[in-house]
Each structure stands twice: as C-alpha cells, then as structure tokens.
Design a protein around this motif. Structure first.
Motif, PDB file in Angstrom:
ATOM      1  N   LEU A 221      -2.220 -45.924 -10.462  1.00  0.00           N
ATOM      2  CA  LEU A 221      -3.102 -46.026 -11.996  1.00  0.00           C
ATOM      3  C   LEU A 221      -2.895 -45.237 -12.259  1.00  0.00           C
ATOM      4  O   LEU A 221      -2.950 -45.084 -14.160  1.00  0.00           O
ATOM      5  N   THR A 222      -2.881 -43.857 -11.860  1.00  0.00           N
ATOM      6  CA  THR A 222      -2.765 -42.229 -12.893  1.00  0.00           C
ATOM      7  C   THR A 222      -0.998 -42.857 -13.412  1.00  0.00           C
ATOM      8  O   THR A 222      -1.248 -42.161 -14.700  1.00  0.00           O
ATOM      9  N   HIS A 223      -0.400 -43.181 -13.403  1.00  0.00           N
ATOM     10  CA  HIS A 223       0.833 -43.849 -14.157  1.00  0.00           C
ATOM     11  C   HIS A 223       0.804 -44.939 -15.068  1.00  0.00           C
ATOM     12  O   HIS A 223       1.679 -45.273 -15.599  1.00  0.00           O
ATOM     13  N   ARG A 224      -0.339 -45.930 -15.525  1.00  0.00           N
ATOM     14  CA  ARG A 224      -0.124 -46.670 -16.310  1.00  0.00           C
ATOM     15  C   ARG A 224      -0.028 -47.591 -15.582  1.00  0.00           C
ATOM     16  O   ARG A 224       1.293 -48.277 -16.661  1.00  0.00           O
ATOM     17  N   GLN A 225       0.412 -47.979 -14.819  1.00  0.00           N
ATOM     18  CA  GLN A 225       1.670 -48.919 -13.989  1.00  0.00           C
ATOM     19  C   GLN A 225       0.907 -50.376 -13.866  1.00  0.00           C
ATOM     20  O   GLN A 225      -0.615 -50.116 -14.375  1.00  0.00           O
ATOM     21  N   SER A 226       1.898 -51.350 -14.297  1.00  0.00           N
ATOM     22  CA  SER A 226       1.301 -52.846 -14.451  1.00  0.00           C
ATOM     23  C   SER A 226       0.481 -53.626 -13.394  1.00  0.00           C
ATOM     24  O   SER A 226       0.439 -52.933 -12.107  1.00  0.00           O
ATOM     25  N   GLU A 254     -10.100 -51.223 -13.459  1.00  0.00           N
ATOM     26  CA  GLU A 254      -8.802 -50.030 -13.824  1.00  0.00           C
ATOM     27  C   GLU A 254      -8.040 -50.507 -13.536  1.00  0.00           C
ATOM     28  O   GLU A 254      -6.850 -49.741 -14.399  1.00  0.00           O
ATOM     29  N   GLY A 256      -6.152 -53.190 -15.819  1.00  0.00           N
ATOM     30  CA  GLY A 256      -5.109 -52.799 -17.000  1.00  0.00           C
ATOM     31  C   GLY A 256      -4.911 -54.219 -17.499  1.00  0.00           C
ATOM     32  O   GLY A 256      -3.787 -54.411 -18.132  1.00  0.00           O
TER      33      GLY A 256
END
Length: 261
Positions: A221-226, A254, A256
């Motif tokens: 999540l910190t790297h905005r992964q799908s 969280e 996205g």
C-alpha cells in the motif's frame, strides 16, 4: 565467484578470520550465522575421515537458484583460501543440481573434482584442514568479537520462533508455496515441530500466515500497488478472498480499488 575478493565487512566473517584455527573459526561463524542471514545457510557434517561444509538452500526474499548455490560455494572456498594463506584444499565439491556443462570451470575454481546430482551441496575436506592456523588469527580480538556476537544473537532469540516463521511465510507467499510443510522445510524443522514451537510462542500457523499476508499488503500500500498486485503478492488466489481479508484487517478503504467489483 572467480573474481570475488574477500571482504571483512560483517561480524560473522570477522569471527571466522580472527580465530586461531580454521575449525574454530568456521564453528563460530556457523553458530552465529543468523546474524548475517536467515536460517542455517551453512551446516557442518562428517563422512568417515572427511569433514563436510554443507551449503543449504535457505529462502529469503527470492527462491535460491542453482547459480546462487554455486556462487556461494565458490565464495566460501575463496574465503577459506584467503584465511589460510592458500593452504586450504578441497577433496571434492558436490552439487545437488544436475551438471550444467563446462566442467573445467568448476574444477579450476574449486581445485578438485566436481560431482553433480548428489543428495546435497557440500564441500568435502580432510580432517587436517580443521587444524590449519588462520593468517589473521587474534585470540584477544576474537574474544571481544564473540562477546559482541553473543549480545546481538541474544537479541535475535528474544524475537521468538514466530518471527522467523513469519519471515519464511513472507518469502514463500508470492510463489504460492506457503504450506506448513514448505515453511517447515525452510526453517529446517518438521511440520510437527513448527506447530509445537508456534504454540510455545502463544500463536498458530494460521495466525502467523494472516499476519505475514497483512504485512505484505501494508508494504504494498505504501507503494500504491494495485489490488491485483497486492492480492498476488500476499498469496491470494482470487480478489474476493483478498477483499474479505482487507475488511477483516480494517484496510478495505485503503486498496485503491475503483473497479466497483
């Protein structure tokens, strides 16, 4: 491995190099190796009049390849020669994987016959090697380093077996090989022993698996992964199971995920 130069950049290596004899140095390094790598990468054994330095496949972040095993064996031999001023000699090197061609490269690097398709990867040495003096041996410094290593090692032990199991599961999840048998193999215990030691730590395999998955998702999540990448990394086979887990962890808002599925 042919061009690798010995480096004394870690406490475990320094413990080995400052011992008085090869055998004492190697035993110290093997004992404290968890300060350098997860699991028993190197173990010691015996076969008749020969001593065995066994190189094990211990997974960390990625699966251990044949190339890595060969590299590690080559680095160990170069370090052993450096530490003994070139006196270290191998009787034989054995690899558990099949022969891959160009045998002359193996024999040139190891200075001995190379055998493949063996039960395990190991360096075979004579008993006389154990008593070889080390060129950089220093009893006083070795004693100080041992005290330092013991302090750090004690700190690792307080983390408990559950922490080691969690790390092993994290390494295996993305490959879909996170069964209790697979995790036990990485930790060099039986599945029954794995379950018992987790109980002693007040937890269970299922709980540690869930915690390992959650930690992977939090990192992702910190790297905005799908959501798809997060689910795959955490070992989920479908998004529905992944979403249920996210809801249980309180992370359902969280991910996205805007797909609406």
């Amino acid at each position: 491995a042919e061009v690798w130069e010995p480096r004394t950049n870690h406490l475990v290596w320094l413990l080995f190099l400052t011992a008085e004899t090869f055998g004492r140095g190697l035993e110290a390094a093997v004992h404290y190796q968890s300060l350098l790598a997860r699991g028993q990468v190197v173990t010691l054994g015996r076969e008749g009049e020969h001593l065995l330095v066994q190189v094990n496949r211990v997974a960390d972040k990625l699966p251990i390849t044949d190339n890595q095993i060969e590299y590690l064996a080559g680095v160990l031999v170069r370090l052993f020669r450096f530490s003994t001023d070139g006196l270290f000699r191998l009787e034989q090197v054995r690899f558990e994987h099949p022969y891959r061609g160009e045998i002359e490269h193996y024999e040139a690097l190891f200075g001995c016959p190379a055998v493949f398709d063996c039960e395990r990867t190991e360096l075979v040495v004579g008993e006389e090697v154990w008593g070889l003096p080390l060129a950089h041996g220093n009893r006083s410094l070795h004693g100080q380093l041992t005290e330092m290593a013991e302090t750090e090692y004690s700190g690792l032990e307080t983390q408990g077996f559950a922490a080691a199991a969690k790390d092993a599961i994290r390494a295996l999840l993305s490959k879909g090989q996170y069964s209790i048998d697979a995790v036990a193999l990485v930790l060099h215990v039986t599945p029954r022993t794995l379950q018992r030691r987790l109980r002693e730590d007040g937890t269970s395999y299922r709980f540690v698996l869930d915690e390992a998955r959650k930690s992977i998702v939090l990192d992702g999540l910190t790297h905005r992964q799908s959501p798809e990448d997060l689910a795959r990394a955490a070992g989920f086979t479908n998004l529905r199971s992944f979403r249920r887990a996210m809801k249980r962890w309180g992370l359902d808002g969280e991910s996205g995920d805007s797909s609406g599925q």
